[in-house]
Design an enzyme around this catalytic site. Sequence first.
Site, PDB file in Angstrom:
ATOM      1  CG  HIS A 161      -0.192   0.352   2.500  1.00 37.06           C
ATOM      2  ND1 HIS A 161       0.566  -0.579   3.166  1.00 37.06           N
ATOM      3  CD2 HIS A 161      -0.094   1.500   3.217  1.00 37.06           C
ATOM      4  CE1 HIS A 161       1.090  -0.025   4.249  1.00 37.06           C
ATOM      5  NE2 HIS A 161       0.722   1.234   4.304  1.00 37.06           N
ATOM      6  NE  ARG A 162       5.383   1.363   4.602  1.00 38.22           N
ATOM      7  CZ  ARG A 162       5.103   2.223   5.584  1.00 38.22           C
ATOM      8  NH1 ARG A 162       4.944   3.499   5.312  1.00 38.22           N
ATOM      9  NH2 ARG A 162       4.996   1.804   6.828  1.00 38.22           N
TER      10      ARG A 162
END
Length: 254
Positions: free
Chosen positions: A99-100
């Site tokens: 998700h980063r």
Amino acid sequence: KLKINVGHIEAGLRSFDMIMPEEKNRKLTDHISNFLFCPTNNSKENLNNEGIDSNIIYITGNTVVDVLIDQIQNLKSIQRETLSKLDLEKKDYFLMTLHREENVDYIQKLRLIFKSLKEIYKKYNLPIITPIHPRTKKMLNEFNIRIPSGVILIDPQPYSTFLTLEANSKLILTDSGGIQEEACILRVPCVTLRESTERPESIEVGANVLGGTETKRILKGVEKMLNSDRNWNNPFGDGKASKKIVEIIKNNFK
């Protein structure tokens, strides 16, 4: 500015990578807080090195250990149902979260990671279960990246369900800080899809390895962690962090 005391739980975590928005947030928060509750000696040393008053620094362990100890019986009770819904067997699948910003917002990195997943499936023939973050889903569509065989995208899961998937997986691939900790505590090998981590303790005890985003390096990390003995020590505390934090606050406001 309102002169309200601030306590920071998980104080002192550092990746030493200022590109990460989280690194800016945690440094700012540490330097304006009145109470700094550190999970480990390592995080305390980071604060000492930044010149923060040692009188406001406390080593408490991490509250995530408290949560996992509290949840452990519940995980056992829902294990069969959780695995059955996804047609999975214990220790017969990999789990991934991604998700980063520094991974999913860049087409080359995102393509490399999913190319790596294709190679992992080709080598180990185990499904890679991936609860898909909304940001990641959006960028996969925007970049028109094809999901390779063996990668199974599922909706984000309730916390207890996700913990069950973690606890029963053969290996975890992630760019999440919290999941690095949970994998370590649950004794599940972890490969972190980043160049740095604010949880270096998990690497020091042998529970985790930095895999970056290059395919060869990720594959090497997977092989290394699959051969680990899972007998590492949990460096994040004894499950009493919450009680310690409450006691510290009470003792300072008598």
